[in-house]
Structure formats: structure tokens, C-alpha cells
Design a protein around this motif. Structure first.
Motif, mmCIF file in Angstrom:
data_model
loop_
_atom_site.group_PDB
_atom_site.id
_atom_site.type_symbol
_atom_site.label_atom_id
_atom_site.label_comp_id
_atom_site.label_asym_id
_atom_site.label_seq_id
_atom_site.Cartn_x
_atom_site.Cartn_y
_atom_site.Cartn_z
ATOM 1 N N ILE A 10 0.852 -1.193 0.000
ATOM 2 C CA ILE A 10 0.000 0.000 0.000
ATOM 3 C C ILE A 10 0.884 1.236 0.000
ATOM 4 C CG2 ILE A 10 -1.766 1.304 1.237
ATOM 5 C CD1 ILE A 10 -2.701 -1.339 2.467
ATOM 6 N N ASP A 11 0.534 2.191 -0.837
ATOM 7 C CA ASP A 11 1.241 3.470 -0.893
ATOM 8 C C ASP A 11 0.271 4.552 -0.433
ATOM 9 O OD1 ASP A 11 2.958 5.553 -1.315
ATOM 10 O OD2 ASP A 11 3.020 5.343 -3.498
ATOM 11 N N PHE A 12 0.360 4.911 0.840
ATOM 12 C CA PHE A 12 -0.488 5.974 1.375
ATOM 13 C C PHE A 12 -0.029 7.309 0.807
ATOM 14 C CE2 PHE A 12 -1.626 2.821 4.488
ATOM 15 C CZ PHE A 12 -2.863 3.210 4.980
ATOM 16 N N ALA A 13 -0.972 8.192 0.558
ATOM 17 C CA ALA A 13 -0.641 9.567 0.176
ATOM 18 C C ALA A 13 -0.094 10.277 1.409
ATOM 19 C CB ALA A 13 -1.889 10.272 -0.337
ATOM 20 N N SER A 14 0.434 11.463 1.228
ATOM 21 C CA SER A 14 0.938 12.246 2.347
ATOM 22 C C SER A 14 -0.178 12.465 3.366
ATOM 23 C CB SER A 14 1.455 13.598 1.840
ATOM 24 O OG SER A 14 2.006 14.337 2.894
ATOM 25 N N ILE A 15 0.176 12.316 4.650
ATOM 26 C CA ILE A 15 -0.794 12.464 5.737
ATOM 27 C C ILE A 15 -0.478 13.764 6.466
ATOM 28 C CG2 ILE A 15 -1.788 11.419 7.806
ATOM 29 C CD1 ILE A 15 -0.604 8.709 6.777
#
Length: 87
Positions: A10-15
Motif C-alpha cells: 500500500i502506498d499511502f498519500a501524504s498524511i
């Protein structure tokens, strides 16, 4: 006991600071109410608190919360999930 195991990259977007982000992946055989244990990557970003649950049939939800004062862009990594059933 029966063990069910699944994982996904999984590649989360910037949080953003002090917020959470959610992603899901397919986990065949998972049922809402199952107890699930997260398989967290060794490369978990500092300042991130993870949470895992079965959000729907065959679906694992990974939530990452950024508890820092700045944005964090987590790297794409593999997250795992294990369900243990005693029947």
C-alpha cells in the motif's frame, strides 16, 4: 486453531499533521467481527500510529494516524494481517 493470513503493498498519500488516512485491501475469508493482528512493516515512519480492522466481508482496513506537527508521506510498503480462529 485456524490461521488466515493476507498482505498487500500500500502506498499511502501524504498524511497531514494530526490527521489519519485509511486504505483497504482484500482478505479472502475475513468477516466483520474477526479479531485481526496487524503485520506492521519495519519501515513504519516515525510519528505514525497504525490501526487495523475488518471493515467488511473480505476487506481489511489499515488506518495510519500522523501524531506529529508536520506532514508525513509514508513509503509504499507491505502491510500484513492475521486472523486466528479457534473453531
Amino acid at each position: 486453531p485456524t490461521f488466515l493470513v493476507a498482505s498487500a503493498s500500500i502506498d499511502f498519500a501524504s498524511i497531514a499533521a494530526n490527521t489519519c488516512a485509511i486504505n483497504t485491501f482484500t482478505f479472502a475469508g475475513a468477516v466483520v467481527g474477526d479479531a485481526v493482528i496487524g503485520g506492521w512493516p519495519a519501515a513504519m515512519s516515525t510519528g505514525i500510529i497504525p490501526r487495523i480492522l475488518i471493515s467488511a466481508t473480505n476487506t481489511v482496513q489499515i488506518q495510519l494516524c500522523n501524531v506529529t506537527a508536520g506532514a508525513i508521506d509514508p513509503p509504499a510498503v507491505v502491510y500484513g494481517a492475521t486472523i486466528v480462529r479457534s473453531f
